[in-house]
Design an enzyme around this catalytic site. Structure first.
Site, PDB file in Angstrom:
ATOM      1  N   CYS A 155     -27.561   0.318 -11.173  1.00  0.00           N
ATOM      2  CA  CYS A 155     -27.450  -1.137 -11.304  1.00  0.00           C
ATOM      3  C   CYS A 155     -28.249  -1.567 -12.544  1.00  0.00           C
ATOM      4  O   CYS A 155     -29.405  -1.166 -12.705  1.00  0.00           O
ATOM      5  CB  CYS A 155     -27.985  -1.833 -10.057  1.00  0.00           C
ATOM      6  SG  CYS A 155     -27.098  -1.310  -8.570  1.00  0.00           S
ATOM      7  N   CYS A 161     -38.715  -3.700  -7.755  1.00  0.00           N
ATOM      8  CA  CYS A 161     -38.409  -2.396  -7.213  1.00  0.00           C
ATOM      9  C   CYS A 161     -38.461  -1.281  -8.255  1.00  0.00           C
ATOM     10  O   CYS A 161     -37.724  -1.334  -9.242  1.00  0.00           O
ATOM     11  CB  CYS A 161     -36.962  -2.543  -6.802  1.00  0.00           C
ATOM     12  SG  CYS A 161     -36.473  -1.801  -5.379  1.00  0.00           S
ATOM     13  N   SER A 171     -30.466  -1.979   3.352  1.00  0.00           N
ATOM     14  CA  SER A 171     -29.799  -2.617   2.221  1.00  0.00           C
ATOM     15  C   SER A 171     -29.006  -1.564   1.456  1.00  0.00           C
ATOM     16  O   SER A 171     -29.520  -0.493   1.160  1.00  0.00           O
ATOM     17  CB  SER A 171     -30.859  -3.247   1.312  1.00  0.00           C
ATOM     18  OG  SER A 171     -30.266  -3.845   0.192  1.00  0.00           O
ATOM     19  N   LEU A 212     -24.311  -7.471  -3.383  1.00  0.00           N
ATOM     20  CA  LEU A 212     -23.021  -7.825  -3.981  1.00  0.00           C
ATOM     21  C   LEU A 212     -23.156  -8.160  -5.472  1.00  0.00           C
ATOM     22  O   LEU A 212     -22.491  -7.565  -6.312  1.00  0.00           O
ATOM     23  CB  LEU A 212     -22.436  -9.005  -3.196  1.00  0.00           C
ATOM     24  CG  LEU A 212     -20.936  -9.228  -3.311  1.00  0.00           C
ATOM     25  CD1 LEU A 212     -20.140  -7.990  -2.921  1.00  0.00           C
ATOM     26  CD2 LEU A 212     -20.519 -10.412  -2.430  1.00  0.00           C
ATOM     27  N   HIS A 213     -23.971  -9.127  -5.786  1.00  0.00           N
ATOM     28  CA  HIS A 213     -24.338  -9.493  -7.165  1.00  0.00           C
ATOM     29  C   HIS A 213     -23.244 -10.071  -8.048  1.00  0.00           C
ATOM     30  O   HIS A 213     -23.526 -10.465  -9.187  1.00  0.00           O
ATOM     31  CB  HIS A 213     -24.978  -8.309  -7.921  1.00  0.00           C
ATOM     32  CG  HIS A 213     -26.055  -7.612  -7.164  1.00  0.00           C
ATOM     33  ND1 HIS A 213     -26.993  -8.278  -6.414  1.00  0.00           N
ATOM     34  CD2 HIS A 213     -26.339  -6.283  -7.017  1.00  0.00           C
ATOM     35  CE1 HIS A 213     -27.805  -7.401  -5.862  1.00  0.00           C
ATOM     36  NE2 HIS A 213     -27.423  -6.190  -6.198  1.00  0.00           N
ATOM     37  N   CYS A 218     -32.791   6.626  -8.346  1.00  0.00           N
ATOM     38  CA  CYS A 218     -31.540   6.155  -7.744  1.00  0.00           C
ATOM     39  C   CYS A 218     -30.396   6.492  -8.686  1.00  0.00           C
ATOM     40  O   CYS A 218     -30.550   6.425  -9.902  1.00  0.00           O
ATOM     41  CB  CYS A 218     -31.610   4.642  -7.520  1.00  0.00           C
ATOM     42  SG  CYS A 218     -30.170   3.990  -6.642  1.00  0.00           S
ATOM     43  N   CYS A 224     -41.428  -2.713   3.040  1.00  0.00           N
ATOM     44  CA  CYS A 224     -40.238  -2.322   2.284  1.00  0.00           C
ATOM     45  C   CYS A 224     -40.422  -0.862   1.881  1.00  0.00           C
ATOM     46  O   CYS A 224     -41.440  -0.510   1.284  1.00  0.00           O
ATOM     47  CB  CYS A 224     -40.141  -3.218   1.048  1.00  0.00           C
ATOM     48  SG  CYS A 224     -38.790  -2.760  -0.043  1.00  0.00           S
ATOM     49  N   ASN A 246     -36.212 -10.337 -10.683  1.00  0.00           N
ATOM     50  CA  ASN A 246     -37.590 -10.005 -11.024  1.00  0.00           C
ATOM     51  C   ASN A 246     -37.548  -9.334 -12.388  1.00  0.00           C
ATOM     52  O   ASN A 246     -36.788  -8.380 -12.568  1.00  0.00           O
ATOM     53  CB  ASN A 246     -38.150  -8.956 -10.056  1.00  0.00           C
ATOM     54  CG  ASN A 246     -38.807  -9.590  -8.857  1.00  0.00           C
ATOM     55  OD1 ASN A 246     -39.478 -10.599  -8.954  1.00  0.00           O
ATOM     56  ND2 ASN A 246     -38.602  -8.964  -7.712  1.00  0.00           N
ATOM     57  N   GLY A 299     -34.059   3.720  -4.309  1.00  0.00           N
ATOM     58  CA  GLY A 299     -33.004   4.612  -3.811  1.00  0.00           C
ATOM     59  C   GLY A 299     -31.896   3.882  -3.074  1.00  0.00           C
ATOM     60  O   GLY A 299     -32.013   2.705  -2.733  1.00  0.00           O
ATOM     61  N   GLU A 300     -30.810   4.610  -2.851  1.00  0.00           N
ATOM     62  CA  GLU A 300     -29.699   4.074  -2.080  1.00  0.00           C
ATOM     63  C   GLU A 300     -29.748   4.728  -0.688  1.00  0.00           C
ATOM     64  O   GLU A 300     -29.429   5.914  -0.539  1.00  0.00           O
ATOM     65  CB  GLU A 300     -28.369   4.393  -2.796  1.00  0.00           C
ATOM     66  CG  GLU A 300     -27.109   4.146  -1.988  1.00  0.00           C
ATOM     67  CD  GLU A 300     -27.060   2.786  -1.274  1.00  0.00           C
ATOM     68  OE1 GLU A 300     -27.384   1.772  -1.897  1.00  0.00           O
ATOM     69  OE2 GLU A 300     -26.710   2.763  -0.071  1.00  0.00           O
ATOM     70  N   GLU A 312     -42.511   4.240  -4.145  1.00  0.00           N
ATOM     71  CA  GLU A 312     -43.275   3.028  -3.871  1.00  0.00           C
ATOM     72  C   GLU A 312     -42.938   2.458  -2.506  1.00  0.00           C
ATOM     73  O   GLU A 312     -41.831   2.640  -2.010  1.00  0.00           O
ATOM     74  CB  GLU A 312     -42.907   1.948  -4.903  1.00  0.00           C
ATOM     75  CG  GLU A 312     -43.287   2.305  -6.302  1.00  0.00           C
ATOM     76  CD  GLU A 312     -42.694   1.345  -7.329  1.00  0.00           C
ATOM     77  OE1 GLU A 312     -42.458   0.178  -6.994  1.00  0.00           O
ATOM     78  OE2 GLU A 312     -42.483   1.796  -8.460  1.00  0.00           O
ATOM     79  N   CYS A 350     -31.980  -3.071 -12.448  1.00  0.00           N
ATOM     80  CA  CYS A 350     -32.930  -2.477 -11.498  1.00  0.00           C
ATOM     81  C   CYS A 350     -33.769  -1.382 -12.144  1.00  0.00           C
ATOM     82  O   CYS A 350     -33.231  -0.483 -12.803  1.00  0.00           O
ATOM     83  CB  CYS A 350     -32.145  -1.928 -10.306  1.00  0.00           C
ATOM     84  SG  CYS A 350     -33.184  -1.121  -9.083  1.00  0.00           S
TER      85      CYS A 350
HETATM   86  N1  SAH Z   1     -29.819   0.639  -3.181  1.00  0.00           N
HETATM   87  C1  SAH Z   1     -29.961  -0.365  -2.179  1.00  0.00           C
HETATM   88  C2  SAH Z   1     -31.389  -0.636  -1.758  1.00  0.00           C
HETATM   89  C3  SAH Z   1     -32.445  -0.697  -2.814  1.00  0.00           C
HETATM   90  S1  SAH Z   1     -32.409  -2.119  -3.889  1.00  0.00           S
HETATM   91  C4  SAH Z   1     -29.242  -1.631  -2.594  1.00  0.00           C
HETATM   92  O1  SAH Z   1     -28.632  -1.636  -3.666  1.00  0.00           O
HETATM   93  O2  SAH Z   1     -29.216  -2.583  -1.841  1.00  0.00           O
HETATM   94  C5  SAH Z   1     -32.843  -3.450  -2.818  1.00  0.00           C
HETATM   95  C6  SAH Z   1     -32.477  -4.819  -3.359  1.00  0.00           C
HETATM   96  O3  SAH Z   1     -33.305  -5.160  -4.476  1.00  0.00           O
HETATM   97  C7  SAH Z   1     -31.050  -4.869  -3.844  1.00  0.00           C
HETATM   98  O4  SAH Z   1     -30.399  -6.025  -3.436  1.00  0.00           O
HETATM   99  C8  SAH Z   1     -31.243  -4.859  -5.335  1.00  0.00           C
HETATM  100  O5  SAH Z   1     -30.138  -5.383  -5.963  1.00  0.00           O
HETATM  101  C9  SAH Z   1     -32.510  -5.676  -5.502  1.00  0.00           C
HETATM  102  N2  SAH Z   1     -33.140  -5.513  -6.814  1.00  0.00           N
HETATM  103  C10 SAH Z   1     -33.235  -4.417  -7.567  1.00  0.00           C
HETATM  104  N3  SAH Z   1     -33.818  -4.685  -8.751  1.00  0.00           N
HETATM  105  C11 SAH Z   1     -34.129  -5.994  -8.747  1.00  0.00           C
HETATM  106  C12 SAH Z   1     -34.744  -6.869  -9.682  1.00  0.00           C
HETATM  107  N4  SAH Z   1     -35.162  -6.449 -10.866  1.00  0.00           N
HETATM  108  N5  SAH Z   1     -34.878  -8.163  -9.312  1.00  0.00           N
HETATM  109  C13 SAH Z   1     -34.455  -8.605  -8.115  1.00  0.00           C
HETATM  110  N6  SAH Z   1     -33.870  -7.824  -7.200  1.00  0.00           N
HETATM  111  C14 SAH Z   1     -33.694  -6.533  -7.509  1.00  0.00           C
END
Ligand code: SAH
Length: 376
Positions: A144, A363, A221, A245-246, A140, A133, A320, A189-190, A120, A147
């Protein structure tokens, strides 16, 4: 094959790495995408078909700057050459199989790659900027828990062309007077786990004879891979770095971001500090807020303590919703309180504006929906 009817992942379980999905049948298509050719390769190919090398510049201008969708439309090339190009190359490495436009004019594309895999990319419009984006992998591996992208594990890395062409395909959708001003590598993806292809694609995006975007307009990111962050610092380019970071401590972060178990927050912060030192670019820390998980006032205080004295910006992202997941965004007052605590502690922070709220903007959600529909 077991049917993945609903996938629910609680905060305390690990990632669903594989659902045992069948391998997608490979397409018979053998023509390479034209942008796989470097400018030099294109000159050699032109010479091999009896054409002058200068046509490479013309072809690349059409591909990179103009908003056409087939070789046919390259009207200043001889018809025979246009036919030859069509026979020899694919215009694009993917087909657009889904296109959503939100009320705020955010556009999201679902792209099918040559091997049938899906990724996407998104275009977000603001009065003063247009940001795209882009994705770097099919799926991935980071897992996380909030995600959509990681729910089916990782299938493969994208190629450099598959990465930067997402920018081109979105650019071709825009009106003549619109331009892409920013690129965020925050799709599926990362990015730092596909480092070499990422760097090649960013080189194209910033090159004078490529897309010509300033490195400062590109943000990478990452989940936080310290070695790769340092390598990126050494690239000599001023890309912006965003670290996901989260959580303000390792115990909580490891629950939310499982790969943290082998890394740890301190290592990531040190690598990010090094990045700032080398590039002079302020680091962004992304913090996805999830109700009842990481959104309490004590988390905000601990986060402020962790980042004190750093030239950092915290981007708070109310989660989201993802259909398959149970976690949700906090109520607005909780988000505001979190923000206020950070600010009172002297940490610069903002709450990310929601874009494309009425389309599947999380995402990886579009791809996940399709994969489930296809195999379910
Ligand atoms: N892997 C990389 C880049 C892709 S994710 C990373 O971890 O940064 C890009 C951003 O979207 C990250 O900060 C991720 O935590 C956030 N993200 C993923 N799923 C999400 C969701 N359901 N709601 C809000 N942000 C989300």
């Amino acid at each position: 094959m077991t049917e993945p009817e609903t996938i629910s992942v609680a905060a305390d379980v690990g990632p669903l790495v594989s659902l045992g999905l069948p391998i997608v049948e490979l397409s018979q298509e053998t023509r390479p995408p034209i942008m796989d050719l470097s400018p030099e390769d294109l000159v050699s190919w032109l010479q091999s078909v009896g054409q002058p090398g200068y046509r490479a510049g013309q072809i690349r201008r059409w591909l990179v700057q103009r908003r056409i969708t087939s070789f046919e439309q390259m009207t200043d090339l001889p018809v025979g050459l246009r036919e030859k190009l069509t026979q020899s190359f694919r215009f694009s490495p993917f087909e657009v199989v889904g296109h959503q436009v939100a009320r705020d004019l955010t556009e999201k594309l679902l792209l099918r790659l040559q091997d049938g895999e899906l990724v996407e990319c998104v275009l977000m419009r603001d009065p003063d900027r247009s940001t795209v984006c882009i994705s770097t992998q099919v799926g991935c591996a980071m897992g996380c828990v909030f995600c959509a992208s990681g729910l089916l594990g990782v299938k493969r890395n994208l190629t450099p062309t598959e990465i930067f062409e997402q920018v081109l395909v979105l650019h071709r959708l825009m009106k003549d007077d619109e331009r892409i001003t920013n690129v965020v590598v925050m799709g599926i993806g990362e990015p730092l786990a596909n480092y070499k292809a990422l760097m090649q694609s960013l080189t194209f995006l910033t090159a004078e004879d490529g897309f010509g975007l300033g490195a400062r307009r590109i943000t990478v990111s990452t989940v936080g891979l310290p070695e790769k962050i340092r390598e990126l610092a050494q690239s000599g380019q001023q890309y912006n770095l965003a670290v996901s970071l989260h959580a303000p401590n390792d115990a909580l972060r490891t629950e939310i971001v499982p790969v943290n178990r082998n890394i740890g927050i301190q290592d990531i912060l040190q690598a990010a500090d090094d990045y700032f030192e080398v590039t002079g670019r302020r680091i962004s820390y992304e913090y996805v807020l999830m109700a009842g998980i990481n959104d309490r006032p004590e988390h905000a205080e601990e986060l402020a303590w962790l980042l004190r004295g750093r030239n950092a910006h915290v981007n708070l992202i109310p989660m989201n919703g993802v259909n398959e997941l149970i976690m949700t965004a906090p109520r607005d007052p909780d988000t505001q309180q979190f923000l206020m605590i950070l600010e009172e502690c002297g940490i610069t922070a903002t709450v990310r504006k929601r874009k494309g709220a009425d389309i599947d903007a999380a995402c990886g959600q579009l791809r996940l929906n399709r994969e489930i529909a296809k195999h379910g």
